[in-house]
Design an enzyme around this catalytic site. Sequence first.
Site, PDB file in Angstrom:
ATOM      1  N   LYS B  93      -8.865 -62.994 -27.259  1.00 59.31           N
ATOM      2  CA  LYS B  93      -8.366 -63.244 -25.899  1.00 59.31           C
ATOM      3  C   LYS B  93      -7.529 -62.076 -25.410  1.00 59.31           C
ATOM      4  CE  LYS B  93      -8.325 -68.098 -27.097  1.00 59.31           C
ATOM      5  NZ  LYS B  93      -7.478 -69.077 -27.783  1.00 59.31           N
ATOM      6  N   HIS B 143      -6.118 -51.408 -50.312  1.00 54.36           N
ATOM      7  CA  HIS B 143      -6.398 -52.803 -50.646  1.00 54.36           C
ATOM      8  C   HIS B 143      -5.641 -53.049 -51.954  1.00 54.36           C
ATOM      9  CE1 HIS B 143      -8.125 -56.611 -51.080  1.00 54.36           C
ATOM     10  NE2 HIS B 143      -9.420 -56.343 -51.028  1.00 54.36           N
TER      11      HIS B 143
END
Lengths: 436, 319
Positions: B93, B143
């Site tokens: 959005k 990571h």
Amino acid sequence: MTLWIKNGRVVDPLDGKIRKADILIEKGTIQRIGPSGESLEKGPRMEEIDASGKLVVPGLIDMHVHLREPGHEYKETIETGGMAGVAGGFTALACMPNTEPVNDSSSVTEFILTQARASCPLRVYPIAAVSLGQKGERLTEFGDLKKAGAVAVSDDGHPVKNSELMRRALEYARFHGLSVISHCEETDLSRGGCMHEGEISTRIGLAGIPAASEEIMVFRDVCLAKLTGCPVHIAHVSTRGSVDIIRRAKEDGVPVTAETAPHYFTLDHTAVMGYRTEAKMNPPLRGPEDVAAIQQGLKQGVLDVIATDHAPHSPLEKDLEFQEAAFGIIGLETALPLTLALVSKGILTLPEAVRRVSSNPARILDIPGGRLREGLPADLAVVDPDVEYTLRAEDLHSKSHNSPFLGVPLKGRVDLTVVGGRIAWRRRTKDTGRGR
Amino acid sequence: MTGGTVVSDFFHKDLLSMEQLSVEDIELILDTAESLKEISQREIKKVPTLRGKSIVNFFYEPSTRTRTSFELAAKRLSADTTSLSASGSSLVKGETLIDTARNLQAMSPDLIVIRHSSTGAPHLLAREVKACVINAGDGINEHPTQALLDLLTIREKKGSIKGLEVSIIGDIGHSRVARSNIIGLRKMGAHVTIAGPPTMMPYKAETLGVEVVHDPEKAVAGKDVVMMLRIQLERQSTLLFPGAREYASFFGLTPTRLKKAKKDVMIMHPGPMNRGVEISSEVADGPYSVILDQVTNGVAVRMALLYLLIGGSRRDTVD
């Protein structure tokens, strides 16, 4: 209004001398430059300015700024950009065409000039697009744009990929007396990158923009200038390789000029560490060997001009993930101290520095300014070269605050800027700046 | 390890990178993981350690393994978990990461796990929120939890990491797994070799403190550990390699190629595998493979991190 600027050290970039002198300004022009101490009959509307201990220099001219109007007024307007300019000692700015709409027609050029006349405290020179919509397909109407007031053409951040289009632009621009400014970037090679490809990008895991992506296009443009005999101006040089290519071209008599920006001779790619988006611009900050080469390029005159590439962005574009953040930083209010730092380091003399920030851009764009002579328009700045201070966001006149130099110790700033004989900006407070 | 009385020597607010961890930090995490591993073997796989704590799993990028691993780790420690994914979040959005972070913070979670396609996004989040942040993978950068579970797996099988010869083979330039492992393995004293076609090596890769080879035989010869990376077939469009077939023939790990490695070599893969491309099925399912042990250890390492970051009492609050 009459201005009498007394006791300043007046820098003449042309003969390379610094003289203690008084300057009398009337009706917008420099009436007289004479040795300090001469008495003058004080007229009724004469303001005396004591410039003891200060430098008086021709007004700075920035041939590479983004004023964002029309279209992105929330980042900057012609008025606020002009205010930032005069606060930084500038008396003229040449603004890039990547507005919305793009400045690719005389109506946009005229709009910019109308806005500038209405609200801007300094001289604005529009740079029009090379191609319609900066799309790299068809040339804009150079003749019409020139008539409307454009001084140069450039597609800046949307570099002209098509080499034939670039060649024709060079030929056609010379016919109309326009400079061509080229942002050199082979975009297939730089795509996806967001910082200099080097040891730091490898260490902090960001995709790189190789130096070669700039150098390939610098070399292409040099080749085209040689082929056509038409001048080209290389924007914001950032790499050692580009400096070398331009040096050799100049030695061969190719009509090429070049600029760099203060950040490229001040910061290297380590400034990005911590994913600082205020150090993200295109071309990116390079390695320390590039910074050294840029400084040498300025010293040797390979690089003719210091231009800021003032690129205002709001937090909407900058308070984001590093990869998503916009490229560009503001520069008008920090260019002078960063350039003076080169003088302190002995890389440039003061007159050489003034040539890079004033005389040379005036010559390349064929616009007035860049020297102080009787009878010429009075565009000048009074500079305190010794004051030490740090800039805070709230000190800036620009609407945007995207600068890596906020909170960093700076030395040297403008006390007074005169444009066309009128005081366009004056430092209000009497403070020394220290500890502000 | 069920109460809140255990004193922790882990002083970090967030786990953003392997770069930030000291050797002692890494050992503490691995030791803790080892001691928590047993919980996953119980009939009732749950202890009350993190009861009342809430954890948000915030995945901007799709993930099955890592996300499930974090969820199970949290649940086995009795924390409450909520998951957000890019498609269901405000991201689509148009909300900025900073706004999302502030909104999450307003709901007072104790810890946020974030995976994001942009390098540095977890760092940005960590600056904005009071909650602890764990980087579950950011762009091509790091990571760290994958590297920690790999270190745990190696330590378990080899006893110690120091002095081991480790090879990482694949697209090192675009692999956060490789980057975190390089940093972690070097900190723990291993000698690291990276291999792959030159198009897949980061710029001046040797500045990472690794040996760079392009010959697949050399990459395997005499190694204690060989770690294969997933080849991202979708990257073919970025001109890094001509195709899966050629990659398999030059860099794929096959039983023949593996013969050059040490007798007790360990084969690792962070998954998901492209069988028949970077690794043949015989190797992936063979006796040297520890690929599923890696997954098991993933849960343990993540339990350890959750525990160290939001469980127990910090020494600084006890003294």
